[in-house]
Motif scaffolding. Structure first.
Motif, PDB file in Angstrom:
ATOM      1  N   GLU A  47       0.823  -1.208   0.000  1.00 20.06           N
ATOM      2  CA  GLU A  47       0.000   0.000   0.000  1.00 20.06           C
ATOM      3  C   GLU A  47       0.858   1.258   0.000  1.00 20.06           C
ATOM      4  OE1 GLU A  47      -2.371  -0.733   3.397  1.00 20.06           O
ATOM      5  OE2 GLU A  47      -3.948  -1.701   2.236  1.00 20.06           O
ATOM      6  N   GLN A  50      -0.817   4.702  -0.764  1.00 14.47           N
ATOM      7  CA  GLN A  50      -1.767   5.132   0.258  1.00 14.47           C
ATOM      8  C   GLN A  50      -1.043   5.596   1.517  1.00 14.47           C
ATOM      9  OE1 GLN A  50      -5.249   3.093   2.713  1.00 14.47           O
ATOM     10  NE2 GLN A  50      -5.007   2.265   0.649  1.00 14.47           N
ATOM     11  N   ALA A  54      -0.810   9.306   3.152  1.00 16.32           N
ATOM     12  CA  ALA A  54      -1.229   9.588   4.529  1.00 16.32           C
ATOM     13  C   ALA A  54      -0.138  10.346   5.273  1.00 16.32           C
ATOM     14  CB  ALA A  54      -1.557   8.274   5.247  1.00 16.32           C
ATOM     15  N   GLY A  58      -0.319  14.143   6.560  1.00 14.90           N
ATOM     16  CA  GLY A  58      -0.061  14.414   7.987  1.00 14.90           C
ATOM     17  C   GLY A  58       1.036  15.447   8.155  1.00 14.90           C
ATOM     18  N   ILE A  61      -0.093  18.902   7.240  1.00 19.01           N
ATOM     19  CA  ILE A  61      -0.949  19.500   8.267  1.00 19.01           C
ATOM     20  C   ILE A  61      -0.079  20.028   9.425  1.00 19.01           C
ATOM     21  CG2 ILE A  61      -2.673  18.961  10.027  1.00 19.01           C
ATOM     22  CD1 ILE A  61      -3.919  17.001   7.964  1.00 19.01           C
ATOM     23  N   CYS A  62       0.890  19.209   9.821  1.00 14.12           N
ATOM     24  CA  CYS A  62       1.735  19.623  10.960  1.00 14.12           C
ATOM     25  C   CYS A  62       2.635  20.804  10.600  1.00 14.12           C
ATOM     26  CB  CYS A  62       2.599  18.440  11.421  1.00 14.12           C
ATOM     27  SG  CYS A  62       1.638  17.189  12.242  1.00 14.12           S
ATOM     28  N   ALA A  78      15.382  39.508  31.494  1.00 17.67           N
ATOM     29  CA  ALA A  78      14.583  40.556  30.866  1.00 17.67           C
ATOM     30  C   ALA A  78      13.160  40.108  30.600  1.00 17.67           C
ATOM     31  CB  ALA A  78      15.248  40.978  29.564  1.00 17.67           C
TER      32      ALA A  78
ATOM     33  N   LEU B  24      -8.356  -0.090   3.456  1.00 12.68           N
ATOM     34  CA  LEU B  24      -7.902   1.237   3.886  1.00 12.68           C
ATOM     35  C   LEU B  24      -6.858   1.066   4.976  1.00 12.68           C
ATOM     36  CD1 LEU B  24      -8.772   4.139   3.039  1.00 12.68           C
ATOM     37  CD2 LEU B  24     -10.004   4.232   5.196  1.00 12.68           C
ATOM     38  N   SER B  25      -5.673   1.555   4.705  1.00 16.32           N
ATOM     39  CA  SER B  25      -4.589   1.340   5.643  1.00 16.32           C
ATOM     40  C   SER B  25      -4.815   2.138   6.937  1.00 16.32           C
ATOM     41  CB  SER B  25      -3.273   1.779   5.011  1.00 16.32           C
ATOM     42  OG  SER B  25      -2.278   1.801   5.965  1.00 16.32           O
ATOM     43  N   VAL B  27      -2.669   3.568   8.373  1.00 16.77           N
ATOM     44  CA  VAL B  27      -1.746   4.697   8.353  1.00 16.77           C
ATOM     45  C   VAL B  27      -2.489   6.025   8.224  1.00 16.77           C
ATOM     46  CG1 VAL B  27      -1.264   4.950   5.906  1.00 16.77           C
ATOM     47  CG2 VAL B  27       0.580   5.232   7.579  1.00 16.77           C
ATOM     48  N   TRP B  28      -3.702   5.976   7.744  1.00 13.69           N
ATOM     49  CA  TRP B  28      -4.489   7.210   7.615  1.00 13.69           C
ATOM     50  C   TRP B  28      -4.808   7.810   8.975  1.00 13.69           C
ATOM     51  CZ3 TRP B  28      -4.592   9.908   3.472  1.00 13.69           C
ATOM     52  CH2 TRP B  28      -4.367   9.295   2.253  1.00 13.69           C
ATOM     53  N   ILE B  30      -2.673   8.597  10.998  1.00 11.38           N
ATOM     54  CA  ILE B  30      -1.663   9.643  11.272  1.00 11.38           C
ATOM     55  C   ILE B  30      -2.100  11.021  10.779  1.00 11.38           C
ATOM     56  CG2 ILE B  30       0.652  10.412  10.582  1.00 11.38           C
ATOM     57  CD1 ILE B  30       1.422   7.384  11.061  1.00 11.38           C
ATOM     58  N   PRO B  31      -2.468  11.174   9.499  1.00 12.76           N
ATOM     59  CA  PRO B  31      -2.916  12.527   9.116  1.00 12.76           C
ATOM     60  C   PRO B  31      -4.150  12.967   9.874  1.00 12.76           C
ATOM     61  CG  PRO B  31      -3.240  10.951   7.323  1.00 12.76           C
ATOM     62  CD  PRO B  31      -2.406  10.272   8.346  1.00 12.76           C
ATOM     63  N   ALA B  34      -2.893  14.215  13.069  1.00  9.95           N
ATOM     64  CA  ALA B  34      -2.235  15.499  12.834  1.00  9.95           C
ATOM     65  C   ALA B  34      -3.262  16.596  12.627  1.00  9.95           C
ATOM     66  CB  ALA B  34      -1.316  15.397  11.622  1.00  9.95           C
ATOM     67  N   ALA B  35      -4.305  16.250  11.854  1.00  8.28           N
ATOM     68  CA  ALA B  35      -5.337  17.264  11.583  1.00  8.28           C
ATOM     69  C   ALA B  35      -6.044  17.640  12.869  1.00  8.28           C
ATOM     70  CB  ALA B  35      -6.330  16.716  10.564  1.00  8.28           C
ATOM     71  N   ALA B  37      -4.864  17.367  15.923  1.00  8.37           N
ATOM     72  CA  ALA B  37      -3.948  18.139  16.776  1.00  8.37           C
ATOM     73  C   ALA B  37      -3.842  19.576  16.285  1.00  8.37           C
ATOM     74  CB  ALA B  37      -2.565  17.479  16.789  1.00  8.37           C
ATOM     75  N   GLY B  38      -3.710  19.706  14.945  1.00  3.91           N
ATOM     76  CA  GLY B  38      -3.610  21.052  14.383  1.00  3.91           C
ATOM     77  C   GLY B  38      -4.861  21.863  14.651  1.00  3.91           C
ATOM     78  N   VAL B  41      -5.019  22.855  18.247  1.00  7.23           N
ATOM     79  CA  VAL B  41      -4.138  23.998  18.533  1.00  7.23           C
ATOM     80  C   VAL B  41      -4.770  25.287  18.019  1.00  7.23           C
ATOM     81  CG1 VAL B  41      -1.958  25.053  17.875  1.00  7.23           C
ATOM     82  CG2 VAL B  41      -1.996  22.703  18.700  1.00  7.23           C
ATOM     83  N   ARG B  45      -5.932  28.393  20.180  1.00  8.45           N
ATOM     84  CA  ARG B  45      -5.389  29.726  19.873  1.00  8.45           C
ATOM     85  C   ARG B  45      -6.499  30.749  19.681  1.00  8.45           C
ATOM     86  NH1 ARG B  45      -0.041  31.956  18.137  1.00  8.45           N
ATOM     87  NH2 ARG B  45       0.914  31.231  20.059  1.00  8.45           N
ATOM     88  N   LYS B  67       7.264  43.011  21.623  1.00  8.34           N
ATOM     89  CA  LYS B  67       8.151  42.703  22.747  1.00  8.34           C
ATOM     90  C   LYS B  67       7.607  43.273  24.059  1.00  8.34           C
ATOM     91  CE  LYS B  67      11.728  40.580  20.885  1.00  8.34           C
ATOM     92  NZ  LYS B  67      11.342  39.178  20.847  1.00  8.34           N
ATOM     93  N   SER B 132      15.133  44.786  31.700  1.00  8.11           N
ATOM     94  CA  SER B 132      14.095  44.171  30.882  1.00  8.11           C
ATOM     95  C   SER B 132      13.520  45.143  29.869  1.00  8.11           C
ATOM     96  CB  SER B 132      12.984  43.651  31.773  1.00  8.11           C
ATOM     97  OG  SER B 132      12.370  44.729  32.438  1.00  8.11           O
TER      98      SER B 132
END
Lengths: 213, 522
Positions: A47, A50, A54, A58, A61-62, A78, B24-25, B27-28, B30-31, B34-35, B37-38, B41, B45, B67, B132
């Motif tokens: 795969e 695929q 992925a 990922g 996105i990061c 400071a 479907l692996s 491994v998907w 992971i994104p 990531a999505a 987590a993003g 964040v 924010r 500053k 400072s």
């Protein structure tokens, strides 16, 4: 590449990626284990497209929070300052410090993005069965693969700095959330490169040849 | 593919791998992670984004975009994001990104100011900003009206919101060494400070805003006295030299002190922003207040050097008023100089109390009657020396028996009270009198007469000498007269002795006068 070249796959043979032993899949099985070292055998990486997609998605996105969030928090007498990568580049940019600034810019911003773009390009061309510029694409893959292991240098530098610069109460450096996203970008691009099977670049060529014949 | 059929050498068979593969692996994952987590964040924010404020400064000195922090009690609550000039170049407009959940800070009376190293007499502040760099401090207001645009203060406020206490106002004609931040002392304890000062609209006095920290503000009653505690307060009195100070700090930078008269201990605390008078010193502050002073004019025909406004008016050593104003006037006709001195006389201290008032009687008429009685009995104002060292004068209101009768003209405002020359002037007058009399002595004719007399005397002396010479001749030891005189005297002496013998005999034998001398017994 001449069409007369025969490939292992055409002969129904698999080559072990670890010990390079050539073997034949067991009867009725598509894939198997290397009879010598036990490594999983595949005609092509499992795969590959695929998985690579992925990882690349990922990483992409990061990449955004990695550049938006601060990577280092510097606390001095400071006060405390959190800097993003780009702020660091700007901070270092001076008549004497520009080479350093350039290194950070290239290593931390340009290379990760270039890697992601290159991988996307490879994935798209392979999926479309493009046969053009095969040699270039393989070289591109090699460069991306080679750079991969060095991409962690930034993360290491920041981690070392954070570990070493703890001169409290004078100065201390701590990693900020952006660094974790940056590390994720590097790791995910490396995994993407790892899961991409460069042989796929040639497969489409072979397929074309077959169609020709 | 012609070679594909060619025999291949022996190739071992791979071992079977029993593993089901999903389409479907995994491994998907992971994104997706990531999505997530993003996105997380990003959400944090965006949600964590505090309000933006606009702060207007006079100068951007020390302010740096991205500053400069905004701090509240040492905690970062925001950061200055942009610094730009206003369109008319007169101000600096900064925008600041506040920390999340600071909406409550941004109200109508919230104040901002730049903290830089500041060294004033009273204190040194903002030393940490030497390293400072400047930061923007915020003092959170009490209002509930939300606000996003602020004008920064020029100087840090002396009193920030979190300090409890109250403000009072002290009026003073002279700022002296006072400044905002000058300490306020209560029993030599620093309990507050001068928050600000401003000139009154009429320009006649300054209003000092004093901030007294809780709980000391409760010691201020409507009767509390405030005075300048700046520097040394040296007073020379009959008791000796007295030096009063509040603290070393007040010597250097001045100060304000207050005290409440002990009799006033139970009075309720004064309201916030009560207006007090700031006296020059403690003695002034505790001088008995005039209950209902009346104004009179005293006209002195002598030098008023040494008399100053505020000098006491005493009646038998009791202060009954004070000098308010000293003028000078010259009569255009007679060309006579005089000094009209306006005084405030507190008749109440002379014993005219309200409680003695008969029904229907007016206190003014009682006072008039009192002054009239005093004056008709010979009460006069006189300048007297109060202090021999400084030559300062005071006005004595004393009774001088034998002075010609005068009446007070009450129709004039202010009425004039009669005066007598001062002690020195009186001495001068008598000396002048003596000299005048001496002047009238006819020294010239006396001298002429004397000369004549001396000449006569001379002649008389000459004749007298002749007489004496003659006399000398007469009484010379060898002269006939002398010898006869001696004999005569001897005879007289004998006669006297005989008389004595006779007298003795008669004393012992008084009968002999009748019977004669008795025969001596045989």
């Amino acid at each position: 590449m001449s069409a007369t070249v025969s490939t292992a796959m055409q002969h129904g043979l698999q080559s072990c990626e670890r010990c390079a032993l050539l073997s034949r899949p067991a009867a009725g099985e598509h894939d198997g284990r290397c009879p010598r070292c036990g490594e999983e055998l595949t005609f092509r990486k499992h795969e590959s497209l695929q998985r690579t997609w992925a990882f690349v998605i990922g990483a992409a996105i990061c990449y955004i929070p990695a550049n938006i969030l601060p990577v280092l928090t510097t606390t001095t007498a400071a006060g405390s300052d959190s800097d993003t990568i780009l702020q660091g580049v700007i901070l270092l940019w001076s008549p004497t410090g520009w080479p350093l600034s350039l290194i950070v810019l290239v290593a931390s911003i340009m290379i990760p993005s270039a890697k992601i773009i290159a991988l996307v390009y490879l994935l798209v061309t392979v999926q479309r069965g493009s046969t053009a510029n095969n040699g270039q694409r393989v070289r591109m893959y090699r460069v991306v693969e080679f750079i991969g292991r060095w991409s962690m240098v930034d993360v290491f530098v920041d981690a070392f700095t954070a570990a070493l610069v703890q001169l409290q109460p004078l100065m201390s450096v701590a990693p900020a959330p952006g660094l974790f996203f940056f590390a994720a970008v590097v790791v995910l691009t490396m995994l993407a490169v790892e899961s991409f099977d460069p042989r796929l670049i040639w497969d489409s060529l072979d397929a074309k040849e077959v169609r020709h014949v | 593919m012609s070679d594909s059929d060619a025999p291949l050498p022996h190739v071992p068979e791979s071992r079977a791998l029993s593993k089901k593969r999903t389409r479907l692996s995994l491994v998907w994952f992971i994104p997706i992670v990531a999505a997530i987590a993003g996105a997380w964040v990003a959400v944090v924010r965006i949600l964590g984004e505090g309000p933006k404020v606009e702060i207007v400064f006079k100068s951007a000195e020390g302010l740096e975009a991205g500053k400069t922090k905004i701090q509240y009690n040492g905690v970062d609550v925001g950061v200055v994001t942009t610094v730009r000039l206003s369109d008319d170049h007169s101000q600096v407009i900064t925008t600041a990104q506040m920390a999340p959940k600071t909406e409550g800070f941004l109200v109508d009376d919230t104040r901002f100011w730049v903290v830089r190293p500041r060294i004033s007499g009273a204190n040194v502040t903002g030393l940490n900003t030497l390293i400072s760099g400047a930061y923007v401090a915020i003092d959170i207001g009490q209002s509930t009206k939300s606000m996003r645009t602020f004008v920064a203060l020029e100087t840090p406020p002396v009193v920030t919101g979190e300090v409890r206490g109250r403000f009072f106002i002290a009026k003073t004609p002279d700022l002296g060494s006072l400044d905002s931040g000058t300490p306020v002392f209560f029993r030599r304890l620093q309990v507050g400070q001068v928050a600000s000062y401003q000139l009154d609209k009429d320009g006649q006095a300054l209003s000092l805003k004093l901030f007294i920290n809780a709980p000391y503000d409760q010691y201020i009653t409507p009767n509390t006295r405030f005075w300048h505690a700046s520097g040394f307060d040296v007073s020379l009195s009959a008791a000796g030299l007295t030096v009063q100070t509040q603290s070393a700090l007040s010597i250097l930078i001045g100060g304000v002190a207050f005290e409440t008269p002990p009799t006033d201990g139970l009075a309720p605390p004064a309201e916030e922003n009560t207006v007090f008078t700031l006296f020059n010193n403690r003695a002034d502050a505790f001088k008995l207040p005039a209950h209902d002073p009346q104004t009179f004019v005293l006209t002195f025909k002598e030098s008023v050097r040494g008399l100053a406004p505020g000098a006491p008016v005493e009646f038998h050593g009791i202060a009954i008023g004070e000098v308010a104003e000293i003028n000078a006037q010259i009569d255009a006709k007679t060309f006579e100089f005089s000094a009209p001195v306006t005084i405030h006389l507190d008749a109440q201290r002379l014993g005219v109390a309200v409680r003695d008032l008969a029904p229907g009687e007016d206190i003014g008429s009682i006072r008039k009657k009192l002054i009239d009685t005093l004056v008709s009995n010979g009460a006069r104002a006189q300048l007297r020396t109060g202090n021999l060292l400084t030559g300062s004068l005071f006005v004595a209101f004393e009774v001088f028996p034998g002075t010609p009768a005068v009446t007070v003209d009450w129709s004039r405002t202010p009425p004039e009270l009669p005066t007598v020359p001062g002690e020195l002037a009186a001495i001068q007058a008598s000396v002048v009198n003596i000299i005048k009399k001496l002047d009238q002595v006819p020294i010239k004719s006396i001298g002429e007469d004397l000369e004549k007399t001396i000449a006569d005397l001379d002649r008389a002396l000459v004749s007298g000498r002749g007489t004496l010479d003659n006399a000398n001749k007469l009484i010379e030891p060898n002269s006939v007269l002398g010898a006869e005189l001696g004999n005569t005297l001897q005879e007289v002496s004998r006669a006297a002795r005989s008389v004595r013998v006779l007298a003795d005999y008669l004393e012992r034998h008084p009968e002999s006068l009748i019977r004669g001398k008795a025969e001596e017994k045989k």
